[in-house]
Design a protein around this motif. Structure first.
Motif, PDB file in Angstrom:
ATOM      1  N   GLY A   1       0.806  -1.215   0.000  1.00  0.00           N
ATOM      2  CA  GLY A   1       0.000   0.000   0.000  1.00  0.00           C
ATOM      3  C   GLY A   1       0.839   1.265   0.000  1.00  0.00           C
ATOM      4  O   GLY A   1       0.334   2.350   0.290  1.00  0.00           O
ATOM      5  N   LEU A   2       2.111   1.154  -0.361  1.00  0.00           N
ATOM      6  CA  LEU A   2       3.022   2.290  -0.367  1.00  0.00           C
ATOM      7  C   LEU A   2       3.576   2.522  -1.765  1.00  0.00           C
ATOM      8  O   LEU A   2       3.515   1.650  -2.635  1.00  0.00           O
ATOM      9  CB  LEU A   2       4.179   2.050   0.612  1.00  0.00           C
ATOM     10  CG  LEU A   2       3.802   1.832   2.073  1.00  0.00           C
ATOM     11  CD1 LEU A   2       5.050   1.499   2.888  1.00  0.00           C
ATOM     12  CD2 LEU A   2       3.105   3.058   2.645  1.00  0.00           C
ATOM     13  N   PHE A   3       4.141   3.718  -1.954  1.00  0.00           N
ATOM     14  CA  PHE A   3       4.818   4.056  -3.199  1.00  0.00           C
ATOM     15  C   PHE A   3       6.315   3.940  -2.980  1.00  0.00           C
ATOM     16  O   PHE A   3       6.862   4.542  -2.057  1.00  0.00           O
ATOM     17  CB  PHE A   3       4.447   5.471  -3.642  1.00  0.00           C
ATOM     18  CG  PHE A   3       3.016   5.619  -4.080  1.00  0.00           C
ATOM     19  CD1 PHE A   3       2.013   5.853  -3.153  1.00  0.00           C
ATOM     20  CD2 PHE A   3       2.677   5.528  -5.416  1.00  0.00           C
ATOM     21  CE1 PHE A   3       0.696   5.984  -3.546  1.00  0.00           C
ATOM     22  CE2 PHE A   3       1.366   5.655  -5.828  1.00  0.00           C
ATOM     23  CZ  PHE A   3       0.364   5.888  -4.892  1.00  0.00           C
ATOM     24  N   ASP A   4       6.991   3.181  -3.834  1.00  0.00           N
ATOM     25  CA  ASP A   4       8.408   2.911  -3.642  1.00  0.00           C
ATOM     26  C   ASP A   4       9.331   3.909  -4.343  1.00  0.00           C
ATOM     27  O   ASP A   4      10.540   3.898  -4.105  1.00  0.00           O
ATOM     28  CB  ASP A   4       8.751   1.504  -4.142  1.00  0.00           C
ATOM     29  CG  ASP A   4       8.062   0.416  -3.329  1.00  0.00           C
ATOM     30  OD1 ASP A   4       7.811   0.649  -2.127  1.00  0.00           O
ATOM     31  OD2 ASP A   4       7.775  -0.657  -3.894  1.00  0.00           O
ATOM     32  N   ASP A   5       8.763   4.738  -5.222  1.00  0.00           N
ATOM     33  CA  ASP A   5       9.590   5.615  -6.042  1.00  0.00           C
ATOM     34  C   ASP A   5       9.149   7.068  -5.920  1.00  0.00           C
ATOM     35  O   ASP A   5       8.078   7.372  -5.383  1.00  0.00           O
ATOM     36  CB  ASP A   5       9.515   5.202  -7.520  1.00  0.00           C
ATOM     37  CG  ASP A   5       9.873   3.747  -7.746  1.00  0.00           C
ATOM     38  OD1 ASP A   5      10.815   3.255  -7.095  1.00  0.00           O
ATOM     39  OD2 ASP A   5       9.200   3.092  -8.569  1.00  0.00           O
ATOM     40  N   ASN A   6       9.992   7.941  -6.443  1.00  0.00           N
ATOM     41  CA  ASN A   6       9.646   9.343  -6.656  1.00  0.00           C
ATOM     42  C   ASN A   6       9.762   9.649  -8.145  1.00  0.00           C
ATOM     43  O   ASN A   6      10.659   9.133  -8.822  1.00  0.00           O
ATOM     44  CB  ASN A   6      10.580  10.294  -5.898  1.00  0.00           C
ATOM     45  CG  ASN A   6      10.286  10.351  -4.418  1.00  0.00           C
ATOM     46  OD1 ASN A   6      11.156  10.107  -3.592  1.00  0.00           O
ATOM     47  ND2 ASN A   6       9.060  10.668  -4.045  1.00  0.00           N
ATOM     48  N   TYR A   7       8.861  10.494  -8.645  1.00  0.00           N
ATOM     49  CA  TYR A   7       8.980  10.974 -10.019  1.00  0.00           C
ATOM     50  C   TYR A   7       9.275  12.461  -9.949  1.00  0.00           C
ATOM     51  O   TYR A   7       8.598  13.205  -9.226  1.00  0.00           O
ATOM     52  CB  TYR A   7       7.703  10.724 -10.809  1.00  0.00           C
ATOM     53  CG  TYR A   7       7.872  10.988 -12.286  1.00  0.00           C
ATOM     54  CD1 TYR A   7       8.588  10.102 -13.089  1.00  0.00           C
ATOM     55  CD2 TYR A   7       7.337  12.129 -12.883  1.00  0.00           C
ATOM     56  CE1 TYR A   7       8.767  10.337 -14.433  1.00  0.00           C
ATOM     57  CE2 TYR A   7       7.509  12.372 -14.235  1.00  0.00           C
ATOM     58  CZ  TYR A   7       8.226  11.478 -15.009  1.00  0.00           C
ATOM     59  OH  TYR A   7       8.404  11.713 -16.356  1.00  0.00           O
ATOM     60  N   VAL A   8      10.287  12.893 -10.699  1.00  0.00           N
ATOM     61  CA  VAL A   8      10.753  14.279 -10.643  1.00  0.00           C
ATOM     62  C   VAL A   8      10.721  14.897 -12.033  1.00  0.00           C
ATOM     63  O   VAL A   8      11.226  14.309 -12.996  1.00  0.00           O
ATOM     64  CB  VAL A   8      12.192  14.364 -10.089  1.00  0.00           C
ATOM     65  CG1 VAL A   8      12.639  15.820 -10.010  1.00  0.00           C
ATOM     66  CG2 VAL A   8      12.289  13.691  -8.729  1.00  0.00           C
ATOM     67  N   ILE A   9      10.100  16.076 -12.135  1.00  0.00           N
ATOM     68  CA  ILE A   9      10.145  16.868 -13.364  1.00  0.00           C
ATOM     69  C   ILE A   9      11.210  17.943 -13.207  1.00  0.00           C
ATOM     70  O   ILE A   9      11.253  18.668 -12.202  1.00  0.00           O
ATOM     71  CB  ILE A   9       8.781  17.531 -13.646  1.00  0.00           C
ATOM     72  CG1 ILE A   9       7.776  16.488 -14.146  1.00  0.00           C
ATOM     73  CG2 ILE A   9       8.912  18.671 -14.655  1.00  0.00           C
ATOM     74  CD1 ILE A   9       8.065  15.941 -15.552  1.00  0.00           C
ATOM     75  N   TYR A  10      12.087  18.030 -14.199  1.00  0.00           N
ATOM     76  CA  TYR A  10      13.116  19.062 -14.266  1.00  0.00           C
ATOM     77  C   TYR A  10      12.689  20.114 -15.300  1.00  0.00           C
ATOM     78  O   TYR A  10      12.386  19.771 -16.439  1.00  0.00           O
ATOM     79  CB  TYR A  10      14.460  18.479 -14.709  1.00  0.00           C
ATOM     80  CG  TYR A  10      15.097  17.500 -13.744  1.00  0.00           C
ATOM     81  CD1 TYR A  10      16.195  17.884 -12.971  1.00  0.00           C
ATOM     82  CD2 TYR A  10      14.631  16.199 -13.630  1.00  0.00           C
ATOM     83  CE1 TYR A  10      16.803  16.990 -12.110  1.00  0.00           C
ATOM     84  CE2 TYR A  10      15.228  15.292 -12.757  1.00  0.00           C
ATOM     85  CZ  TYR A  10      16.309  15.691 -11.999  1.00  0.00           C
ATOM     86  OH  TYR A  10      16.905  14.803 -11.135  1.00  0.00           O
ATOM     87  N   ALA A  11      12.642  21.373 -14.898  1.00  0.00           N
ATOM     88  CA  ALA A  11      12.267  22.443 -15.822  1.00  0.00           C
ATOM     89  C   ALA A  11      13.203  23.632 -15.652  1.00  0.00           C
ATOM     90  O   ALA A  11      13.780  23.834 -14.575  1.00  0.00           O
ATOM     91  CB  ALA A  11      10.824  22.862 -15.591  1.00  0.00           C
ATOM     92  N   LYS A  12      13.328  24.433 -16.707  1.00  0.00           N
ATOM     93  CA  LYS A  12      14.227  25.588 -16.695  1.00  0.00           C
ATOM     94  C   LYS A  12      13.456  26.862 -17.023  1.00  0.00           C
ATOM     95  O   LYS A  12      12.491  26.825 -17.791  1.00  0.00           O
ATOM     96  CB  LYS A  12      15.365  25.394 -17.696  1.00  0.00           C
ATOM     97  CG  LYS A  12      16.264  24.203 -17.372  1.00  0.00           C
ATOM     98  CD  LYS A  12      17.392  24.060 -18.387  1.00  0.00           C
ATOM     99  CE  LYS A  12      18.298  22.888 -18.029  1.00  0.00           C
ATOM    100  NZ  LYS A  12      19.418  22.749 -19.003  1.00  0.00           N
ATOM    101  N   LEU A  13      13.896  27.978 -16.442  1.00  0.00           N
ATOM    102  CA  LEU A  13      13.240  29.261 -16.672  1.00  0.00           C
ATOM    103  C   LEU A  13      13.306  29.613 -18.158  1.00  0.00           C
ATOM    104  O   LEU A  13      14.377  29.583 -18.774  1.00  0.00           O
ATOM    105  CB  LEU A  13      13.914  30.362 -15.835  1.00  0.00           C
ATOM    106  CG  LEU A  13      13.228  31.723 -15.845  1.00  0.00           C
ATOM    107  CD1 LEU A  13      11.869  31.648 -15.141  1.00  0.00           C
ATOM    108  CD2 LEU A  13      14.117  32.761 -15.160  1.00  0.00           C
TER     109      LEU A  13
END
Length: 238
Positions: free
Chosen positions: A224-236
């Motif tokens: 019932g848990l999330f094992d990962d992280n998802y990350v968005i990288y963005a630039k100005l």
């Protein structure tokens, strides 16, 4: 919700960094429950960012080969690389991502007394996203960090449920308290196991103004848990 600012202008270092990492590594996003989307990934003292100067952030210049001549010639001095533009400090108010239909007010998240990261609270209608006040404000030099849940109470979608749908070039707008709007473009997204989160890559120095959007991923029905992280990288953008 109270917030604390662990040295934002110098980067993301916190005085209780070891405690932050430990506390967050023991937390997790549970199905249908709003908990921290950033467990195991809080910045540590090892990635505290000193003030960035043009000399420190510019690439090394390799001089051209010297050609012998009858008369001495003036040495050609290569132009210094130009650093990306940045904005002055101004706290964020709202986050808009048109391509996935997101518009959310932004909470300001600090650290709890035990060193754990504060979490957007879901009262039944889904929690808004939050800006970590220990990071630069959106548009300042460095990575501004925002957190959002992938799920919501009652089995509903969280504010960052569709981050995976973002593609390079998609625009992200952040309105700021000074009335300006910082517009970012997505560079890429990345999936990381929470037990191997690349802290330096996500939170480390950047020569320009950047944005990080972080949520949970990798749901395990057995726990019932999330094992990962998802990350968005963005630039100005400008």
């Amino acid at each position: 919700m109270t917030t604390r600012n662990p040295g934002r202008r110098g980067g993301l270092g916190a005085s209780t960094a070891a405690g932050v990492l430990l506390a967050l590594s023991l937390a997790g996003c549970a199905a249908g429950q709003a908990t921290t989307p950033d467990d195991g990934s809080a910045p540590s003292a090892s990635v505290s960012r000193a003030a960035t100067s043009p000399a420190a952030s510019s690439a090394a210049v390799v001089p051209s080969p010297t050609i012998a001549a009858a008369a001495p010639a003036a040495a050609e001095v290569p132009a210094a690389p130009q650093l990306p533009g940045v904005l002055g400090a101004s706290a964020p108010v709202t986050l808009t991502i048109p391509s996935i239909g997101v518009r959310t007010d932004l909470l300001q998240l600090g650290l709890e007394d035990n060193g754990s990261l504060q979490v957007p609270q879901d009262t039944g209608n889904g929690a808004p996203a939050g800006w970590y006040s220990g990071s630069p404000t959106p548009g300042e030099r460095g990575p501004s960090v925002m957190l959002g849940h992938v799920n919501a109470l009652g089995g509903h979608k969280g504010v960052f449920a569709d981050l995976r749908k973002l593609t390079p070039g998609a625009e992200i707008s952040v309105s700021r308290t000074d009335g300006s709007i910082a517009v970012f473009t997505v560079d890429h997204g990345a999936l990381y196991p929470k037990n191997a989160f690349p802290t330096l890559e996500v939170y480390g120095n950047t020569p320009g103004a950047e944005l990080r959007l972080i949520t949970c991923d990798g749901y395990d029905p057995a726990t019932g848990l999330f094992d990962d992280n998802y990350v968005i990288y963005a630039k100005l953008k400008a």
